[in-house]
Motif scaffolding. Structure first.
Motif, short mmCIF file in Angstrom:
data_model
loop_
_atom_site.label_atom_id
_atom_site.label_comp_id
_atom_site.label_asym_id
_atom_site.label_seq_id
_atom_site.Cartn_x
_atom_site.Cartn_y
_atom_site.Cartn_z
N CYS A 216 4.88 18.55 -11.56
CA CYS A 216 6.20 19.08 -11.23
C CYS A 216 6.01 20.35 -10.42
CB CYS A 216 6.97 19.38 -12.52
SG CYS A 216 8.55 20.14 -12.26
N ASP A 267 14.18 15.76 -10.66
CA ASP A 267 13.80 16.32 -11.97
C ASP A 267 14.43 15.55 -13.11
OD1 ASP A 267 12.30 18.49 -10.93
OD2 ASP A 267 14.18 19.45 -10.38
N ALA A 268 15.63 15.06 -12.86
CA ALA A 268 16.36 14.38 -13.92
C ALA A 268 15.70 13.07 -14.31
CB ALA A 268 17.80 14.13 -13.49
N ALA A 269 14.92 12.50 -13.39
CA ALA A 269 14.34 11.18 -13.65
C ALA A 269 13.03 11.26 -14.41
CB ALA A 269 14.14 10.44 -12.34
N PHE A 271 12.35 11.85 -17.55
CA PHE A 271 12.31 11.13 -18.82
C PHE A 271 12.26 9.62 -18.60
CE2 PHE A 271 13.94 9.21 -22.65
CZ PHE A 271 13.29 9.92 -23.63
N ALA A 272 12.93 9.18 -17.56
CA ALA A 272 12.97 7.74 -17.30
C ALA A 272 11.59 7.22 -16.94
CB ALA A 272 13.96 7.45 -16.18
N LEU A 273 10.80 8.03 -16.27
CA LEU A 273 9.55 7.53 -15.74
C LEU A 273 8.33 7.91 -16.57
CD1 LEU A 273 10.24 8.08 -11.99
CD2 LEU A 273 9.94 5.93 -13.15
N SER A 275 7.42 7.25 -19.36
CA SER A 275 6.79 6.22 -20.19
C SER A 275 5.72 5.46 -19.42
CB SER A 275 7.86 5.26 -20.70
OG SER A 275 8.53 4.68 -19.62
N ARG A 276 5.73 5.52 -18.10
CA ARG A 276 4.73 4.80 -17.32
C ARG A 276 3.62 5.71 -16.81
NH1 ARG A 276 7.44 1.64 -19.36
NH2 ARG A 276 8.17 -0.38 -18.57
N GLY A 298 11.37 24.02 -16.13
CA GLY A 298 11.49 22.56 -16.10
C GLY A 298 10.34 21.87 -16.80
N HIS A 300 8.95 22.61 -19.67
CA HIS A 300 9.11 22.43 -21.12
C HIS A 300 9.75 21.07 -21.40
CE1 HIS A 300 10.49 24.41 -25.15
NE2 HIS A 300 9.71 23.37 -25.33
N MET A 301 10.69 20.74 -20.57
CA MET A 301 11.35 19.43 -20.70
C MET A 301 10.33 18.31 -20.52
SD MET A 301 14.72 18.46 -18.56
CE MET A 301 13.85 17.93 -17.10
N LEU A 304 8.10 18.05 -23.51
CA LEU A 304 8.76 17.38 -24.63
C LEU A 304 8.78 15.87 -24.40
CD1 LEU A 304 11.78 19.75 -25.28
CD2 LEU A 304 9.97 19.22 -26.89
N ALA A 305 9.07 15.48 -23.17
CA ALA A 305 9.10 14.05 -22.86
C ALA A 305 7.72 13.44 -23.03
CB ALA A 305 9.61 13.83 -21.44
N ARG A 308 7.01 12.95 -26.60
CA ARG A 308 7.74 11.78 -27.09
C ARG A 308 6.93 10.51 -26.88
NH1 ARG A 308 12.36 9.49 -29.64
NH2 ARG A 308 12.37 7.35 -28.93
N ILE B 525 19.19 21.20 -14.23
CA ILE B 525 18.63 20.52 -15.40
C ILE B 525 17.31 21.13 -15.86
CG2 ILE B 525 17.46 18.73 -14.07
CD1 ILE B 525 18.29 16.83 -16.40
N ASN B 526 16.56 21.72 -14.95
CA ASN B 526 15.29 22.29 -15.37
C ASN B 526 15.48 23.48 -16.30
OD1 ASN B 526 13.61 20.53 -14.20
ND2 ASN B 526 13.08 21.77 -12.45
N VAL B 555 21.27 9.45 -14.86
CA VAL B 555 19.90 9.92 -14.99
C VAL B 555 19.88 11.41 -15.32
CG1 VAL B 555 19.60 10.38 -12.53
CG2 VAL B 555 17.62 9.87 -13.92
N GLY B 556 19.08 11.76 -16.30
CA GLY B 556 19.00 13.14 -16.75
C GLY B 556 19.63 13.34 -18.11
N SER B 559 17.08 13.35 -20.79
CA SER B 559 16.32 14.59 -20.89
C SER B 559 17.11 15.64 -21.63
CB SER B 559 15.99 15.12 -19.49
OG SER B 559 15.33 14.14 -18.74
N MET B 562 17.17 14.84 -25.21
CA MET B 562 15.86 15.08 -25.81
C MET B 562 15.67 16.57 -26.12
SD MET B 562 12.21 14.59 -24.01
CE MET B 562 12.68 15.80 -22.79
N SER B 588 13.86 2.82 -19.10
CA SER B 588 14.80 2.94 -17.98
C SER B 588 14.32 2.17 -16.77
CB SER B 588 14.96 4.41 -17.62
OG SER B 588 15.01 5.18 -18.77
#
Lengths: 408, 664
Positions: A216, A267-269, A271-273, A275-276, A298, A300-301, A304-305, A308, B525-526, B555-556, B559, B562, B588
């Protein structure tokens, strides 16, 4: 307090202004400039023949406190100041050891051996040795009291012996101290410069074929790390933009130019990605003594993801980013608020703010850093190797003197 | 068997009710035991059949399970006492008003009426099974209904006629409507008279062996299609031939049977086709070359796929943004059969340009456009309204899909609309049918969206207290109304709006809230990990909630949820139940929507940053603009729906219990 020379004073002031205006940013640049500045201060400092090291420490401390105060968020400044102080202390100790050895030799040659003297000198040598080697351990800590006592008494004795010797010798000794300190600082500079390469060297140990790495924002260390791995392995990188600086775009471009398969995501995506993703690699702003890291906002998020999905969260950090402080509410005390214009244009909302109903107020929050607690960090890669966050306190003890943890 | 029977009997109150309520007449009492047997039978079946219950087209009416037992408009019992009739008739008004149980009622009537008491034990099993299977899902019901042979269908029509001839019967009118208007189900169920007579009791005995039951069910399942298809035809004939009922219906129906069988294959094909059409294909995998090619041929708009596709998302469509318009315009006035209704066209363009966003807004726009479409619709010659209108709607839906993939709430609304159309009575005149459908659409918009939102607002406002700091992400219209409502109630709270690139929807929300005089905090969001420390409640909207409790949302959102979860801040999802969906999803990636990647390039208000200009020249650089993400259920503290505030684990319950609601 010992004031630095005029020239040095000007340089210090200049640097302070730059820090205050945030014209100097980025831990690497700051660390380098701080070291260079301190080198200048030391080299221009006139030293009294008596207790030159103490003078030097005083000077560096006074300058250090001022430049730290100029930008308390830039923790590397304090780190480099502490490192320089540590260098001075080490050099002083080693010089003392040498002079003691000399004194010993003269005593041995001149006079008859007295049991007292020999045992005394042996103890002094041992203590000085300990000081020089300075490998802090529980054992050393317990012994620190007697050793310091002997050190002081032997320092006085050394002073007496010096009084007898010629003034030229004194000067040479001061000169030797200065010289070796400056040598030490040069080494520090070298270490700071080579940090990227040192960290990148370890890339192959961590990145394998067909892996998917997420990062990031933009960190030079991460770029070097990935490019080094690219030489041997093929893998894919997801780069989050890293609002509000959006340096991820730059990084993505650089990686793609180096023929690395790169995908830029918002940035919002994350969490969606995530997992891969196989590994998250990020650069740190600072590493705290408890192993937690200050990172660009950003992360820290992302950490956390990653937790997870039990994905390793790897932090790249040079030793100059290592802080002896423990974080105390780092989100507030070690953070910096940037301009709201980074996240919203005033012209977008100005019409809502004036003359509306009830005159609502708008707050914008634009912090610079996140603090990732140590339990979310899987690995810290520094220029001396990979460490778990729980080991950081030990590295701190190795590279800083305990006296300097709190500068006053 | 016995033990199971006992336990089922106690556990399933509804089923028990099913068994008993119709048995209000004393003569049917012996049925109780056999009813129980049937219950067991039913319980076995769900495992045996219905490979994909979800995909079964919603063409068939969803009946209320509760309604099923109610014996509805009674055709005059042949050998019955007339005492029964008023009793049954008394249920009629409610039924007809609700419009719930039509499919079954004639069936049950038929049985009760038409079958002599000797067949009693026979009746209730199938009866019960029908009702309970209705609860299980339509596929099941079909299975059970399938058992009767098509040959008996004709008789229903006959009954209707018979009733008409007997004006003294109070329930006649209602019955007639049911019998004639519901082409499929009512008729099927009438059958069990002939061969089934012998086979059914046998079957019941054999159900002790579960396998046998399964076999039976399977066999029946195979037959459904035939019979349901045959039903229409046969029924039509039945109406046409105004035979006297006194004639033995068996002989006659056999005749019909042979006649209908000839047509069966053709009809079957048609129904198959229809079924296929109705199976929603939102899950088309775009990495399937052959299917993509096929779809392209059919497509109204030529779309150029982007070259730079992210490997992970090859199964999702990604088109060059804006390339659709020219080809669309070129085709617009040429292909008459295919081209969408102007209102739909307009809505499609609004989707395309992003003028209409948000699940509710898109859904309402679409339904309004369909209302226009139906208003302007007139049935071509030699076609039936039901078929043709469905096809027309399908065309328009596929047009909308090419403009922007449908969101799940829209899929549900379309499913509802198609169900309504399919359930139209054949006897209705075109204008009546149209106005009926339009009224239904209006009702859907009112009940499922407007009232639901009001209800959610009322519930959610109770969760906002003075001194609260509420965080919301992006822009959800429900959350916005909640905030506005709480503000108008004079509650003192602070709103934190978290936003993200590239859509920056939160900015719109911010403007609207500021315009209403609400003080806000705005961030990206960050910074959510920073700002969450002062927040004590998180309200989020959702695009859909899936039956495993995961929240499919902008999307978001995941996060944010979470982070909130990590900081022990409760996360409340506000979502209408019409957005719930039976699908399950774990990540997702399997299902999502890809936005325009170029949206990531430009950063508004930052002219200095244009690193990515010309990114498409680089073969190694890809931009991914994901539209939705999936929030695991364990981040969600509570889902606020119009039916109440429920935990995410209750989503499948709501889906099961309320989807039988006639409106969906």
């Amino acid at each position: 307090m010992v004031a630095p020379t005029l020239d040095a004073q000007a340089a210090v002031n200049d640097f302070i202004y730059k820090l205050k205006r945030r014209q100097v940013e980025g831990s690497l640049v700051t660390a380098r400039l701080t070291a260079v500045l301190l080198r200048q201060v030391i080299s221009q400092q006139r030293l009294a023949s008596s207790a030159p090291a103490a003078t030097l420490i005083e000077t560096v401390k006074s300058v250090g406190l001022r430049i730290i105060a100029a930008n308390p968020i830039e923790l590397t400044v304090g780190n480099v100041v502490r490192r320089v102080l540590h260098i001075i202390r080490e050099e002083e100790a080693s010089l003392e050891l040498k002079s003691l050895a000399d004194v010993n030799n003269t005593i041995l040659s001149d006079d008859e051996e007295s049991e007292d003297a020999s045992s005394f000198s042996a103890a002094v040598v041992a203590a000085a040795n300990r000081n020089v080697l300075r490998a802090p351990s529980l054992h050393n800590l317990l012994e620190s009291l007697p050793s310091s006592v002997t050190a002081t008494c032997n320092a006085s004795s050394g002073g007496e012996s010096e009084c007898k010797s010629k003034s030229g010798e004194k000067n040479s000794k001061v000169w030797r101290l200065k010289h070796s300190v400056i040598e030490g600082i040069n080494e520090l500079l070298q270490e700071i410069d080579s940090y990227h390469a040192q960290v990148a060297e370890q890339a192959l140990q961590h990145i394998h074929h067909n892996e998917v790495i997420m990062t990031c924002g933009r960190s030079h260390a991460v770029l070097q790390f990935l490019l080094e791995a690219k030489k041997k392995r093929t893998f894919e990188v997801f780069v989050a933009e890293g609002a509000p600086r959006y340096q991820g775009q730059t990084l993505a471009k650089e990686l793609a130019d180096a023929n690395l398969q790169t995908t830029l995501i918002a940035d919002a995506a994350v969490f969606a990605l995530i997992s891969r993703v196989n590994m998250v690699v990020v650069g740190a702003h600072a590493v705290m003594a408890d192993g937690g890291v200050m990172v660009p906002v950003g992360l820290h998020m992302i950490a956390l993801a990653a937790r997870r999905h039990t994905i390793p969260f790897v932090v790249l950090a040079g030793l100059h980013k290592l802080c002896p402080q423990y974080p105390q509410n780092p989100y507030i005390f070690m953070n910096d608020m940037k301009s709201p214009s980074d996240i919203i244009d005033f012209s977008d909302i100005s019409d809502c703010l004036d003359g509306g109903i009830g005159s609502p107020s708008l707050q914008t929050v634009n912090p610079t850093f996140d603090f990732v607690p140590p339990d979310l960090v899987s690995l810290l890669i520094t220029d001396i190797g990979g460490h778990t966050p729980s080991y950081v306190y030990r590295i701190v003890a190795e590279y800083y003197s305990a006296e300097d943890f709190v500068l006053r | 068997m016995d033990s199971r029977r006992g336990s089922r009997f106690v556990i399933d109150p509804k089923i028990r009710q099913v068994g008993f309520v119709p048995a209000g007449c004393e003569s049917e009492n012996p049925n109780a035991s056999s009813a129980v047997a049937a219950i067991a039978n039913v319980d076995v079946n769900p495992t045996s059949d219905s490979p994909s219950p979800v995909m079964i087209p919603p063409r068939l009416a969803d009946p209320l399970p509760r309604a099923a037992p109610l014996p509805v408009p009674s055709p005059p019992p042949r050998k019955h006492t007339s005492v029964e009739i008023p009793l049954q008739g008394s249920y009629n008004p409610t039924d007809s008003v609700l419009g719930t149980s039509p499919p079954f009622s004639p069936a049950s009537n038929g049985r009760y009426a038409g079958v002599p008491s000797s067949e009693g034990p026979d009746l209730s099993p199938s009866f019960v099974s029908r009702a309970s299977s209705a609860m299980e899902g339509m596929s099941l019901r079909e299975d059970h209904l399938g058992s009767p042979s098509a040959s008996r269908f004709a008789t229903v029509g006959e009954y209707a006629m018979f009733k008409q001839q007997q004006p003294q019967q109070p329930a006649t009118a209602v019955t007639k409507v049911y019998a004639s208007s519901l082409p499929q189900e009512p008729v099927q169920s009438f059958a069990p008279v002939g061969k089934e007579d012998s086979s059914k009791p046998l079957k019941e005995r054999t159900t002790k062996a579960e396998r046998r039951a399964k076999q039976e069910a399977d066999r029946e399942a195979k037959r459904i299609a035939k019979e349901s298809a045959g039903a229409k035809v046969v029924e039509g004939e039945a109406r046409a031939s105004s035979n006297v009922v006194g004639k033995a219906s068996r002989a006659q129906s056999q005749k019909k049977d042979s006649a209908s069988e000839k047509r069966l294959s053709a009809v079957e094909k048609a129904s198959e086709k229809e079924k296929k059409k109705e199976i929603p294909a939102p899950r088309m995998q775009f990495d399937d070359q052959s299917r993509v090619a096929k779809a392209k041929k059919r497509a109204l708009i030529e779309q150029t796929e982007t070259k730079h596709r992210v490997e992970l998302f090859r199964h999702l469509p990604q088109f060059v943004y804006g390339a659709q318009l020219p080809s669309l315009e070129a085709k617009f006035f040429h292909d008459d059969a295919m081209h969408p209704h102007p209102a739909v066209y307009q809505v499609g363009l609004q989707y395309l340009t992003g003028d209409i966003t948000g699940g509710n807004a898109r859904c309402i726009a679409m339904l309004s456009a369909f209302k226009e479409l139906i208003k302007d619709y007139c049935t071509p010659r030699e076609r039936t309204l039901i078929r043709d209108l469905t096809a027309r709607v399908n065309n328009n839906v596929s047009f909308l899909t090419t403009c922007r993939p449908l969101c799940i709430s829209m899929g549900n609304a379309i499913r509802f609309l198609k169900t309504r159309i399919a359930k139209l009575q054949l006897t209705l005149s075109e204008s009546d049918a149209k106005s009926l459908i339009i009224a239904e659409i209006d009702r859907f918009m009112q009940e499922k969206i407007n009232y639901a939102d009001n209800e959610i607002t009322k519930l959610a406002v109770t969760k906002i207290k003075d001194g609260d700091v509420i965080l919301t992400y992006g822009s959800s219209c429900v959350v916005e109304t909640i905030i506005l409502h709480a503000f108008s109630l004079g509650k003192k709270f602070r709103v934190v709006i978290v936003d993200s690139r590239p859509k920056l929807e939160g900015k719109g929300l911010l403007r609207r809230l500021l315009g209403r005089g609400i003080s806000c905090t705005y961030s990206h969001i960050n910074a959510v990990t920073y700002i969450i420390q002062e927040v004590n409640k998180v309200f989020l909207g959702a695009s859909s909630i899936l039956s495993n409790g995961t929240v499919y949302s902008r999307v978001g959102s995941a996060s944010v949820a979470m982070v909130a979860n990590a900081f022990h801040v409760p996360v409340m999802i506000c979502c209408e139940t019409y957005k719930f969906h039976e699908r399950v999803q774990l990540d997702s990636i399997c299902f999502n929507e890809l936005g325009d990647p170029d949206a990531l390039v430009k950063i508004p208000g930052r002219k200095g940053l244009s690193e990515l200009e010309g990114w498409s020249q680089s073969s190694h650089l890809k931009l991914l603009n994901l539209m939705y993400d999936v929030m695991p259920a364990d981040y969600v503290s509570m889902i606020i729906t119009e039916l109440g505030m429920v935990p995410p684990t209750s989503v499948p319950v709501i889906l099961r219990e309320y989807r039988k609601d006639p409106i969906l």
